[in-house]
Design a protein around this motif. Structure first.
Motif, short mmCIF file in Angstrom:
data_model
loop_
_atom_site.label_atom_id
_atom_site.label_comp_id
_atom_site.label_asym_id
_atom_site.label_seq_id
_atom_site.Cartn_x
_atom_site.Cartn_y
_atom_site.Cartn_z
N LEU A 96 35.48 -11.44 60.18
CA LEU A 96 34.05 -11.20 60.10
C LEU A 96 33.78 -9.81 59.56
CD1 LEU A 96 32.70 -12.63 63.50
CD2 LEU A 96 32.97 -13.82 61.31
N VAL A 97 32.80 -9.69 58.65
CA VAL A 97 32.38 -8.40 58.13
C VAL A 97 30.86 -8.34 58.16
CG1 VAL A 97 34.40 -8.14 56.63
CG2 VAL A 97 32.33 -9.22 55.72
N LEU A 98 30.35 -7.13 58.10
CA LEU A 98 28.90 -6.93 58.00
C LEU A 98 28.54 -6.61 56.55
CD1 LEU A 98 28.21 -4.72 61.16
CD2 LEU A 98 27.50 -7.09 60.82
N VAL A 99 27.51 -7.25 56.04
CA VAL A 99 27.04 -7.01 54.68
C VAL A 99 25.54 -6.72 54.73
CG1 VAL A 99 26.71 -8.01 52.39
CG2 VAL A 99 28.81 -8.49 53.65
N THR A 100 25.11 -5.70 54.01
CA THR A 100 23.70 -5.33 53.96
C THR A 100 23.03 -5.96 52.75
OG1 THR A 100 24.20 -3.23 55.02
CG2 THR A 100 22.08 -3.40 53.91
N GLY A 101 21.88 -6.59 52.98
CA GLY A 101 21.15 -7.24 51.90
C GLY A 101 20.14 -6.32 51.25
N ARG A 102 19.80 -6.62 50.00
CA ARG A 102 18.75 -5.91 49.29
C ARG A 102 17.95 -6.93 48.47
NH1 ARG A 102 19.55 -5.10 43.92
NH2 ARG A 102 18.19 -3.28 43.88
N GLY A 103 16.78 -6.53 48.01
CA GLY A 103 15.95 -7.47 47.27
C GLY A 103 15.07 -8.29 48.20
N ASN A 104 14.24 -9.17 47.62
CA ASN A 104 13.25 -9.87 48.43
C ASN A 104 13.33 -11.39 48.35
OD1 ASN A 104 12.34 -10.31 45.86
ND2 ASN A 104 10.24 -9.61 46.22
N SER A 105 14.35 -11.95 47.74
CA SER A 105 14.37 -13.40 47.55
C SER A 105 14.62 -14.17 48.84
CB SER A 105 15.42 -13.80 46.50
OG SER A 105 16.72 -13.71 47.03
N MET A 106 15.17 -13.51 49.88
CA MET A 106 15.42 -14.21 51.15
C MET A 106 14.41 -13.84 52.23
SD MET A 106 17.72 -16.33 50.48
CE MET A 106 18.02 -16.96 52.14
N VAL A 107 13.37 -13.08 51.85
CA VAL A 107 12.28 -12.78 52.78
C VAL A 107 11.50 -14.06 53.03
CG1 VAL A 107 10.13 -11.46 53.02
CG2 VAL A 107 12.14 -10.39 51.98
N ASP A 125 36.00 -7.27 76.43
CA ASP A 125 34.86 -8.10 76.03
C ASP A 125 34.16 -7.56 74.78
OD1 ASP A 125 33.83 -5.83 77.13
OD2 ASP A 125 32.30 -6.84 78.34
N SER A 126 34.84 -6.68 74.03
CA SER A 126 34.25 -6.08 72.84
C SER A 126 34.91 -6.63 71.59
CB SER A 126 34.42 -4.55 72.89
OG SER A 126 33.90 -3.96 71.72
N PHE A 127 34.09 -6.87 70.54
CA PHE A 127 34.60 -7.40 69.28
C PHE A 127 34.12 -6.51 68.15
CE2 PHE A 127 34.73 -10.10 65.56
CZ PHE A 127 35.90 -10.82 65.73
N ARG A 128 35.05 -6.00 67.35
CA ARG A 128 34.72 -5.08 66.26
C ARG A 128 34.50 -5.85 64.96
NH1 ARG A 128 37.02 0.37 64.29
NH2 ARG A 128 37.09 0.15 62.03
N ILE A 129 33.42 -5.50 64.25
CA ILE A 129 33.17 -6.05 62.93
C ILE A 129 33.00 -4.90 61.96
CG2 ILE A 129 31.73 -7.53 61.51
CD1 ILE A 129 30.85 -9.01 63.92
N ASP A 130 33.73 -4.93 60.84
CA ASP A 130 33.66 -3.87 59.85
C ASP A 130 32.46 -4.04 58.94
OD1 ASP A 130 36.09 -2.48 60.55
OD2 ASP A 130 37.16 -4.19 59.71
N LEU A 131 31.85 -2.93 58.59
CA LEU A 131 30.75 -2.90 57.63
C LEU A 131 31.34 -2.54 56.28
CD1 LEU A 131 27.62 -2.92 57.16
CD2 LEU A 131 27.70 -0.47 57.54
N ILE A 132 31.08 -3.35 55.25
CA ILE A 132 31.67 -3.09 53.95
C ILE A 132 30.71 -2.37 53.03
CG2 ILE A 132 33.35 -4.94 54.06
CD1 ILE A 132 31.56 -6.66 52.40
N GLU A 133 31.30 -1.55 52.18
CA GLU A 133 30.50 -0.75 51.24
C GLU A 133 29.85 -1.66 50.21
OE1 GLU A 133 31.12 2.98 48.16
OE2 GLU A 133 32.84 1.94 48.98
N GLY A 134 28.68 -1.26 49.77
CA GLY A 134 27.97 -2.04 48.77
C GLY A 134 27.00 -3.00 49.42
N GLU A 135 26.16 -3.60 48.64
CA GLU A 135 25.12 -4.48 49.15
C GLU A 135 25.18 -5.81 48.43
OE1 GLU A 135 21.49 -1.49 50.06
OE2 GLU A 135 22.28 -1.48 48.03
N ALA A 136 24.72 -6.85 49.11
CA ALA A 136 24.60 -8.16 48.50
C ALA A 136 23.16 -8.36 48.10
CB ALA A 136 25.04 -9.25 49.48
N ASP A 137 22.96 -8.74 46.87
CA ASP A 137 21.60 -8.86 46.37
C ASP A 137 20.92 -10.12 46.90
OD1 ASP A 137 19.88 -7.43 44.19
OD2 ASP A 137 19.51 -9.56 43.92
#
Length: 226
Positions: free
Chosen positions: A137-148, A88-100
């Motif tokens: 599916l991958v994990l992406v980390t966001g940066r910046g404030n335009s989607m706040v 019942d476990s599903f792995r998602i990779d976290l990719i290097e770098g950030e999406a602005d």
């Protein structure tokens, strides 16, 4: 000839067989940025050349099983990994770098996998609507404030890289030539617009030549681990 060079030759042979539009086809099916696909074929010494690492090779072989099996040793470890992981476990990779989430962060290279997170399979079905194949599916980390306030800086989101085009209003990972960005795409009749959650950033028509890199599903502040 080491394994990386054998992989390069195998990729070159594949693109020759595919003919016109081969790079775009490989990019679409394997979920790899087209510029990176091109640069993986560069000979040693050519500026911009990229090595085909284990994670990228897994994506390529998953999309094109006809690639030389002698240079795909990770298939054995993948079978073992699936057998030992809870059902019942599903792995998602976290990719290097950030999406602005501002004016755009330059991220020329297709990011390689660094870390991963495990999610209950039922949770993935509830978020995405289905249980996709590994690597989609991958994990992406966001940066910046335009989607706040929808996405806070440092939040990680789930991205379906199998989605390579606009499929109705929603959040997408896009690239207009100045790096990856997490933005909302909305059909406003005359055009599809790129829209920020923060009103300080005015909407604008989806630029000609821009590409969709995936559809974004929210997942706030994912804990990362090696």
């Amino acid at each position: 000839m080491d394994k990386f060079e054998r992989r390069r030759h195998s990729l070159i042979e594949l693109t020759k067989r595919l003919g016109h539009g081969a790079v775009a086809e490989v990019s679409s099916k394997a979920g790899i940025d087209p510029s990176y696909v091109s640069r993986m074929r560069y000979p040693e010494g050519k500026p911009g050349r990229k090595r085909i690492g284990e994670d990228l090779w897994d994506k390529l072989v998953g999309a094109f099983p006809e690639l030389d099996p002698q240079v795909a040793p990770t298939a054995v470890s993948r079978i073992s990994e699936i057998e030992t992981r809870p059902a019942d476990s599903f792995r998602i990779d976290l990719i290097e770098g950030e999406a602005d989430m501002g004016d755009g962060r330059i991220n020329e290279d297709y990011p390689e996998v660094l870390r991963a997170a495990e999610f209950p399979a039922d949770y993935i079905r509830s978020v995405v609507g289905f249980l996709p194949p590994p690597g989609r599916l991958v994990l992406v980390t966001g940066r910046g404030n335009s989607m706040v306030p929808v996405i806070q800086p440092g939040d990680s989101v789930i991205v379906d890289i199998g989605c390579q085009s606009y499929e109705g209003d929603g959040l997408y990972l896009i690239n207009s030539g100045n790096g990856q960005q997490i933005k909302s795409l909305q059909d406003r009749g005359d055009a599809v617009y790129v829209v920020s959650a923060n009103e300080l950033y005015p909407p604008f028509p989806f630029p000609k030549g821009a590409v969709v890199g995936g559809k974004v599903y929210l997942r706030a502040r994912v804990e990362r681990f090696n």
